[in-house]
Design a protein around this motif. Sequence first.
Motif, PDB file in Angstrom:
ATOM      1  N   ARG A   1       0.819  -1.213   0.000  1.00 40.79           N
ATOM      2  CA  ARG A   1       0.000   0.000   0.000  1.00 40.79           C
ATOM      3  C   ARG A   1       0.848   1.257   0.000  1.00 40.79           C
ATOM      4  O   ARG A   1       0.376   2.318  -0.361  1.00 40.79           O
ATOM      5  CB  ARG A   1      -0.917   0.009   1.243  1.00 40.79           C
ATOM      6  N   ARG A   2       2.096   1.146   0.475  1.00 35.00           N
ATOM      7  CA  ARG A   2       2.986   2.303   0.528  1.00 35.00           C
ATOM      8  C   ARG A   2       4.267   1.913  -0.219  1.00 35.00           C
ATOM      9  O   ARG A   2       5.131   1.222   0.315  1.00 35.00           O
ATOM     10  CB  ARG A   2       3.300   2.700   1.973  1.00 35.00           C
TER      11      ARG A   2
ATOM     12  N   THR B   1      -1.369  -2.943  -8.936  1.00 37.12           N
ATOM     13  CA  THR B   1      -2.401  -1.957  -8.571  1.00 37.12           C
ATOM     14  C   THR B   1      -3.735  -2.211  -9.247  1.00 37.12           C
ATOM     15  O   THR B   1      -4.639  -1.381  -9.162  1.00 37.12           O
ATOM     16  CB  THR B   1      -1.917  -0.535  -8.938  1.00 37.12           C
TER      17      THR B   1
ATOM     18  N   SER C   1      -7.237   4.575  -3.728  1.00 39.14           N
ATOM     19  CA  SER C   1      -7.635   3.533  -2.770  1.00 39.14           C
ATOM     20  C   SER C   1      -6.983   3.724  -1.406  1.00 39.14           C
ATOM     21  O   SER C   1      -6.958   2.806  -0.596  1.00 39.14           O
ATOM     22  CB  SER C   1      -7.274   2.153  -3.323  1.00 39.14           C
ATOM     23  N   GLY C   2      -6.432   4.919  -1.175  1.00 44.01           N
ATOM     24  CA  GLY C   2      -5.883   5.216   0.141  1.00 44.01           C
ATOM     25  C   GLY C   2      -4.422   4.878   0.323  1.00 44.01           C
ATOM     26  O   GLY C   2      -3.886   5.013   1.425  1.00 44.01           O
ATOM     27  N   GLY C   3      -3.744   4.445  -0.733  1.00 42.28           N
ATOM     28  CA  GLY C   3      -2.320   4.152  -0.644  1.00 42.28           C
ATOM     29  C   GLY C   3      -1.507   5.307  -1.204  1.00 42.28           C
ATOM     30  O   GLY C   3      -2.026   6.394  -1.438  1.00 42.28           O
ATOM     31  N   ARG C   4      -0.224   5.048  -1.410  1.00 40.72           N
ATOM     32  CA  ARG C   4       0.605   6.080  -2.015  1.00 40.72           C
ATOM     33  C   ARG C   4       1.829   5.461  -2.675  1.00 40.72           C
ATOM     34  O   ARG C   4       2.322   4.408  -2.273  1.00 40.72           O
ATOM     35  CB  ARG C   4       1.026   7.134  -1.005  1.00 40.72           C
TER      36      ARG C   4
ATOM     37  N   ALA D   1      -3.446   6.152  -4.896  1.00 41.60           N
ATOM     38  CA  ALA D   1      -4.017   7.295  -4.193  1.00 41.60           C
ATOM     39  C   ALA D   1      -5.535   7.173  -4.086  1.00 41.60           C
ATOM     40  O   ALA D   1      -6.128   7.525  -3.055  1.00 41.60           O
ATOM     41  CB  ALA D   1      -3.644   8.593  -4.914  1.00 41.60           C
TER      42      ALA D   1
END
Length: 239
Positions: A8-9, A238, A88-91, A86
């Motif tokens: 996710r990061r 992703t 879906s709340g990740g980066r 981004a």
Amino acid sequence: MTERITARRIFVLTGAGVSAESGLGTFRDRGGLWARFDPMTLATPEAFARDPETVLAFYDARRRAALAARPNAAHHALARAADRLAASGGRLFLCTQNVDDLHERAGSREVVHMHGELTRVRCTACGAGAEHRGDLAVGDRCAACNRAGCLRPDIVWFGEVPKHLDRIEAMLADSDLFVAAGTSGTVHPAAGFVAYARRRGIRTCALNLEPSGNADLFEETRTGPASRTVPDFFDALTA
């Protein structure tokens, strides 16, 4: 890594191999820039002080080539992956050793250039930086202090400290996946990122035309042109 990765990061480090298929030369490969030119006469503060005309002409040519180049599938895949994460709340933190702006032109919204940018200049007198996309002459004046003869490419030369290191280290420490794409793995401090990641238990993957100089430190290495390996890896990751 045989299991599906669910990072996710993501911290991505890109090098010259990502821009090679856009027609921009690499540095340390056979036939690369530093095989054809002596970096000590073109890419040091001392060289600029001794012969600014030659140094500026070299970087003018590189700037023109970079601006004429077009982003390839690898650049677009990284921009696409960042948008998906981004949403879906990740980066995806994109750190590049490249001095071209192909990542930005492919749609990446935030790119950290640890070795500087060809499209920026810096004043050696007052330290001010500015965008500059044309050729640079020795007599050009700084827009901030009006001094002439003090503008240089805002590039990290040999003997100088890369940019943004504190932020880079913080973002790497906060990642769950480190991916190096198109980089030789021999230039420090970037060459040490994978060892740092491994010590912190962060997964690691290398995407290169051929195994890098530190390939043994990566948990996974995928070889092939960046225009294939980068989209294949990040589109699957992703999706």
